[in-house]
Design an enzyme around this catalytic site. Structure first.
Site, mmCIF file in Angstrom:
data_model
loop_
_atom_site.group_PDB
_atom_site.id
_atom_site.type_symbol
_atom_site.label_atom_id
_atom_site.label_comp_id
_atom_site.label_asym_id
_atom_site.label_seq_id
_atom_site.Cartn_x
_atom_site.Cartn_y
_atom_site.Cartn_z
ATOM 1 N N GLY A 164 34.401 22.246 65.093
ATOM 2 C CA GLY A 164 34.119 23.038 66.290
ATOM 3 C C GLY A 164 33.890 22.172 67.519
ATOM 4 C CD1 TRP A 170 33.683 19.251 54.867
ATOM 5 C CD2 TRP A 170 34.029 17.653 56.395
ATOM 6 N NE1 TRP A 170 33.535 18.022 54.251
ATOM 7 C CE2 TRP A 170 33.744 17.042 55.155
ATOM 8 C CE3 TRP A 170 34.273 16.845 57.504
ATOM 9 C CZ2 TRP A 170 33.699 15.647 55.004
ATOM 10 C CZ3 TRP A 170 34.220 15.467 57.351
ATOM 11 C CH2 TRP A 170 33.948 14.878 56.117
ATOM 12 C CG ASP A 171 33.230 25.530 58.914
ATOM 13 O OD1 ASP A 171 34.468 25.465 58.982
ATOM 14 O OD2 ASP A 171 32.628 26.308 58.152
ATOM 15 C CG LEU A 172 28.303 22.824 61.875
ATOM 16 C CD1 LEU A 172 27.048 22.299 61.179
ATOM 17 C CD2 LEU A 172 27.922 23.753 63.031
#
Lengths: 402, 402
Positions: free
Chosen positions: B168, B163-165
């Site tokens: 981003g 989810w972070d990636l």
């Protein structure tokens, strides 16, 4: 629907997740996105999950707000139409997203001959053109072997197609970046985005390859323990499972206070000579000693007791809840303004996601559903390629379009 | 290093993965990306994995090609400098990426008062501003409960911060899109990207919420079986494990031919009355019957026998290999032009990833390492904020910058 990309015309010739999510994000920011498919549907047209009608819930989720053109891509006339669509004139056209092979009828050289300033974003499996999908790239970079309980040696594939999703958003980023450059006079170009390079670069960006080089091996599997700081799943007295994370000193102090284990943790600090507040890595190194303190603290409290204190103290935590429960969670689905009820091509009515960012200054327009396959064939052939109704009728009769 | 975004100046005030990867992608496309941090480093400055020197391999991987400014963000003067940097003048400046709280000193209203046409991309945990990270959002949407072997009820967190990636890359996409709109006269705006909305929308886009609504429950866990078509891990005679996928009819026919199980599969088709080639879902429904045929075929062959036939027939497969082995794989790391050896701030020299897309018409420039913390403080204060060396010296002496 936001309008940041209003006026752009993007043609999409792709399937599955990466290319279609790229087109979806562009469409949800106001671009006209025209997806072409083989008559009868591309290789993702029957992808599960399916509605009772047999229509793909996956396809209609990933192709919302797009236009659909159906062509017979097995025939030269159909292929030529695809080429002409991808390269159709217009200042803010000439934007093409595809996962078709780099050396086929939608190759850069064939398309650039028709429109020199084309921007062609090509999603690939392996960089050399070999067939690769999320699952097979993921196994090749070691992630499934790092995933799962330490007491079980079986590799665990992720169920979220993370590489596909990352590649899709990254593709949208490169497309608008190339448009910015084209407007500044840089001309057109092909941009190749192999899942294999996305995966390799991402592991390197997070320091995982450097770590493997320095230690000689990849990170060992460690269940749900958060690597390098404090985090794991814990079970409350009433059997609820929660994920708890404490990376910053503030998060760490807050959770010790609520769980009333500050004294025991301080004793452990004295014994080991570390400061858990100051050194997040020490929380990981000594997690074998820390976890039991947390386990008993959780086992003495119910979720209903803990949740309000967690919220009040800014603790970073989340419940483990199945998706059907998440769908009732007002912070995720129910009442979330990102979602609205839409009737889809499957005939089903259910909440569909709009653009997943919020622009507080701009209004959200209604979520637009996916098209029926071929719904816009005539309109696009007329409007984008300037064909007469006679020509279109001839193509229909010949079975080149549908 | 490609140059599509040359001339842009982006200021980054963020930490961890989502914001920093957004800045990384922008920097790797030629934008000037200025990251500011607290003196001594932000909350991610000591994030594991660490080099023997104690420097973070994670930090230096995620901040390559950026400039670094160190400010005392606990003091009003330091906070004012951060605000001035984010809103500094310049036609292609006024681009700010952050994960600071929406209502703090870097709120939209404070920043917009300094620069009305600012584009502020704000990565958040929960949409309401509550603390959430990849792990805690992921548990709340049900993914860990869908992951892992069917015979083990424990939830399995993913080790890839997907989810972070995704957030981003999505943030980089929205930033450039908003710049396109600003150039067209649309002014500035805030763009809020909560991990929670990214996760919820993504599951909906793939049809998973519609499926849960129609069936009443989320998709059950099924180990490494590919949902809705044919795919799983298999073990060869010499103990190698491979991931095999067959979604298209061509992939399916190719693998039956190589494994020489066409006859047995045809007999099963006669018995069950389905066509596995025509109906990918039937391959999933009947996988309990199909898998044993594949298992024995794999058990009769070595990987060395299979790999060349797989490659020759375009079979979609991948080995399961640990990262240290992947790093020797010429298709991933060794010899991949995306990577080059760089000496990093940690003092270590190891291969670092450049931009993970390839632009065949453009040349790759050398990969630029991350800065030392505060390496560009003086240059940025002078060049971007127009400060005299006397002013900068005063701030240094007062400990406001470092």
């Amino acid at each position: 629907m936001y309008e940041l990309l209003r006026g752009l015309r993007v043609v999409e010739g792709s399937a599955f997740i990466a290319g279609p999510t790229c087109g979806l994000y562009l469409a949800q920011l106001g671009a006209e996105v025209i997806r072409f498919d083989n008559i009868g549907g591309g290789p993702d047209f029957r992808r599960w999950p399916l509605a009772p009608s047999g229509a793909s819930l996956y396809w209609e989720g990933l192709n919302k707000a797009k236009k659909s053109v159906a062509l017979d891509l097995s025939r030269p006339e159909g292929r030529e139409l695809a080429q002409r669509l991808a390269t159709a004139p217009g200042e803010d056209g000439g934007l093409f997203v595809t996962n078709f092979p780099a050396d086929g009828f939608l190759s850069w050289s064939r398309l650039a001959a028709l429109r020199a300033d084309l921007i062609c974003v090509r999603v690939m499996g392996w960089a050399d053109g070999g067939p690769g999908v999320d699952y097979t790239i993921n196994s090749a970079v070691g992630i499934p072997q790092m995933t799962g309980a330490a007491d079980d040696p079986r590799p665990v594939n992720h169920v979220l197609p993370a590489w596909d999703l990352l590649t899709g958003a990254f593709a949208a980023f490169t497309l608008v970046s190339a448009l910015l450059a084209r407007r500044a006079g840089a001309g057109g170009r092909e941009i190749r985005i192999p899942l294999s390079d996305i995966a390799a670069a991402t592991l390197a960006n997070m320091g995982m390859t450097a770590e493997a080089k320095l230690t000689g091996h990849q990170r060992p599997r460690m269940g749900n323990d958060l690597y390098g700081a404090f985090g794991r799943d814990f079970t409350t007295r009433d059997g609820a499972r929660v994920m708890l994370v404490a990376i910053t000193p503030r998060q760490w102090k807050g959770v010790l206070e609520i769980l009333e284990i500050g004294g025991a943790v301080a004793a452990l600090e004295t014994e080991t000579g570390v400061s858990f507040a100051a050194d997040e890595g020490a929380r990981f190194t000594h997690r074998g000693r820390l976890f039991p303190l947390f386990e008993s603290a959780f086992a003495r409290r119910t979720l209903a007791e803990l949740a309000p204190s967690f919220e009040a103290h800014g603790v970073c935590w989340g419940p483990y809840q199945p998706l059907e429960q998440a769908m009732l969670d007002p912070r995720l689905f129910a009442g979330n303004p990102v979602f609205s009820d839409v009737t889809h091509p499957s005939g089903e009515t259910y909440p569909a996601a709009g653009f997943p960012a919020t622009l507080p200054q701009d209004g959200r327009a209604p979520v637009r559903p996916a098209p029926r396959l071929g719904e816009h064939t005539d309109a696009v052939l007329a409007g984008v390629l300037g064909m007469s109704s006679g020509e279109i009728a001839r193509l229909r009769d010949a079975g080149v379009v549908a």
